[in-house]
Design a protein around this motif. Structure first.
Motif, PDB file in Angstrom:
ATOM      1  N   ALA A 174       0.801  -1.227   0.000  1.00  0.00           N
ATOM      2  CA  ALA A 174       0.000   0.000   0.000  1.00  0.00           C
ATOM      3  C   ALA A 174       0.834   1.278   0.000  1.00  0.00           C
ATOM      4  N   VAL A 175       1.950   1.248  -0.751  1.00  0.00           N
ATOM      5  CA  VAL A 175       2.731   2.480  -0.961  1.00  0.00           C
ATOM      6  C   VAL A 175       2.943   2.675  -2.470  1.00  0.00           C
ATOM      7  N   ASP A 176       1.908   2.348  -3.236  1.00  0.00           N
ATOM      8  CA  ASP A 176       2.020   2.394  -4.693  1.00  0.00           C
ATOM      9  C   ASP A 176       2.401   3.777  -5.207  1.00  0.00           C
ATOM     10  N   SER A 177       1.948   4.821  -4.534  1.00  0.00           N
ATOM     11  CA  SER A 177       2.215   6.163  -5.031  1.00  0.00           C
ATOM     12  C   SER A 177       3.696   6.531  -4.934  1.00  0.00           C
ATOM     13  N   VAL A 178       4.430   5.869  -4.033  1.00  0.00           N
ATOM     14  CA  VAL A 178       5.858   6.139  -3.890  1.00  0.00           C
ATOM     15  C   VAL A 178       6.667   5.324  -4.896  1.00  0.00           C
ATOM     16  N   ARG A 179       6.061   4.314  -5.470  1.00  0.00           N
ATOM     17  CA  ARG A 179       6.751   3.425  -6.417  1.00  0.00           C
ATOM     18  C   ARG A 179       6.448   3.759  -7.867  1.00  0.00           C
ATOM     19  N   GLN A 180       5.354   4.515  -8.122  1.00  0.00           N
ATOM     20  CA  GLN A 180       4.905   4.725  -9.499  1.00  0.00           C
ATOM     21  C   GLN A 180       5.561   5.944 -10.133  1.00  0.00           C
ATOM     22  N   ASP A 181       6.786   5.743 -10.631  1.00  0.00           N
ATOM     23  CA  ASP A 181       7.418   6.801 -11.405  1.00  0.00           C
ATOM     24  C   ASP A 181       6.882   6.761 -12.832  1.00  0.00           C
ATOM     25  N   VAL A 182       7.176   7.789 -13.604  1.00  0.00           N
ATOM     26  CA  VAL A 182       6.579   7.921 -14.932  1.00  0.00           C
ATOM     27  C   VAL A 182       7.671   8.129 -15.980  1.00  0.00           C
ATOM     28  N   ASP A 183       7.870   7.111 -16.796  1.00  0.00           N
ATOM     29  CA  ASP A 183       8.808   7.209 -17.917  1.00  0.00           C
ATOM     30  C   ASP A 183       8.108   7.040 -19.259  1.00  0.00           C
ATOM     31  N   THR A 184       7.021   6.284 -19.280  1.00  0.00           N
ATOM     32  CA  THR A 184       6.330   5.963 -20.524  1.00  0.00           C
ATOM     33  C   THR A 184       4.857   6.337 -20.427  1.00  0.00           C
ATOM     34  N   GLY A 185       4.167   6.258 -21.571  1.00  0.00           N
ATOM     35  CA  GLY A 185       2.736   6.509 -21.564  1.00  0.00           C
ATOM     36  C   GLY A 185       1.997   5.527 -20.675  1.00  0.00           C
ATOM     37  N   GLU A 186       2.445   4.289 -20.652  1.00  0.00           N
ATOM     38  CA  GLU A 186       1.811   3.293 -19.773  1.00  0.00           C
ATOM     39  C   GLU A 186       1.990   3.664 -18.305  1.00  0.00           C
ATOM     40  N   ASP A 187       3.189   4.147 -17.959  1.00  0.00           N
ATOM     41  CA  ASP A 187       3.423   4.606 -16.584  1.00  0.00           C
ATOM     42  C   ASP A 187       2.505   5.766 -16.232  1.00  0.00           C
TER      43      ASP A 187
END
Length: 219
Positions: A174-187
């Motif tokens: 439950a710490v998905d927001s700290v793991r979800q970086d954005v490099d691609t459109g899918e991200d």
């Protein structure tokens, strides 16, 4: 424990080139800045964070992030991400040698202050620790307690490299927001599903992101 977070940000003109499937060259710099603004705003709202230092050579990003309350450290080495982080950590500890320091990605637009606090509290149990990214290949957060060097090894396969360096890998739910970086459109689509900050939401409005409702090929 109160942490100083160091956030690296490259030149906006060169940022997020892998987002070409979702945003053209004219839009990517604005998206990169929006990601960083929402990341910094969330970090500053985290109760475990004392202050934030952004290391960047981009004048526009520096002005915008300073306006949010971040300290701006010039990227004087100009020798890549890890050199920038080592430099910023050194600058921070000149005035505050006892600081616990953490390096955090600038592209976490869905970041939640409460989730970041959970991760930092867990990291405080170790001399050095890191959190893998959502893809379980990279790293979004690397920490070093007082008296410990940060020793960043970001880049290709940074999860394996940080583990090999002796940093403890944090396994938290439950710490998905700290793991979800954005490099691609899918991200970016995954971050939008989590719920991004207001600047990213505005910058991403109308983008044809693969898999996003209303996009070409979306469901």
């Amino acid at each position: 424990m109160q942490w100083t977070l160091v956030i690296p940000l490259k030149s906006l003109a060169r940022a997020k080139t892998r987002l070409s499937d979702a945003a053209g060259d004219g839009l990517r710099p604005g998206l990169a800045l929006a990601f960083a603004q929402d990341t910094v705003a969330a970090v500053l709202a985290c109760p475990a964070v004392r202050d934030v230092a952004v290391v960047t050579g981009d004048a526009l990003a520096g002005r915008e992030l300073a306006a949010l309350g971040a300290r701006i450290v010039a990227d004087e080495p100009g020798d890549g991400l890890n050199a920038a982080l080592r430099h910023a950590a050194t600058v921070v500890r000149v005035s505050r040698p006892e600081s616990a320091v953490a390096a955090l990605n600038a592209d976490l637009p869905a970041l939640r202050p409460t989730e970041l606090a959970r991760v930092l509290d867990a990291a405080a149990e170790f001399p050095r620790a890191f959190l893998p990214d959502a893809a379980a290949i990279g790293t979004t957060l690397l920490t070093a307690r007082e008296g410990r060097e940060l020793r960043p090894a970001f880049g290709t396969d940074s999860r394996a490299r940080h583990r090999a360096s002796g940093a403890a890998e944090l396994s938290l739910d439950a710490v998905d927001s700290v793991r979800q970086d954005v490099d691609t459109g899918e991200d970016l689509r995954a971050a939008l599903a989590l719920g991004v900050g207001p600047r990213t939401a505005a910058a991403a409005a109308g983008l044809l992101i693969p898999g996003r409702p209303g996009a070409a090929g979306g469901q």
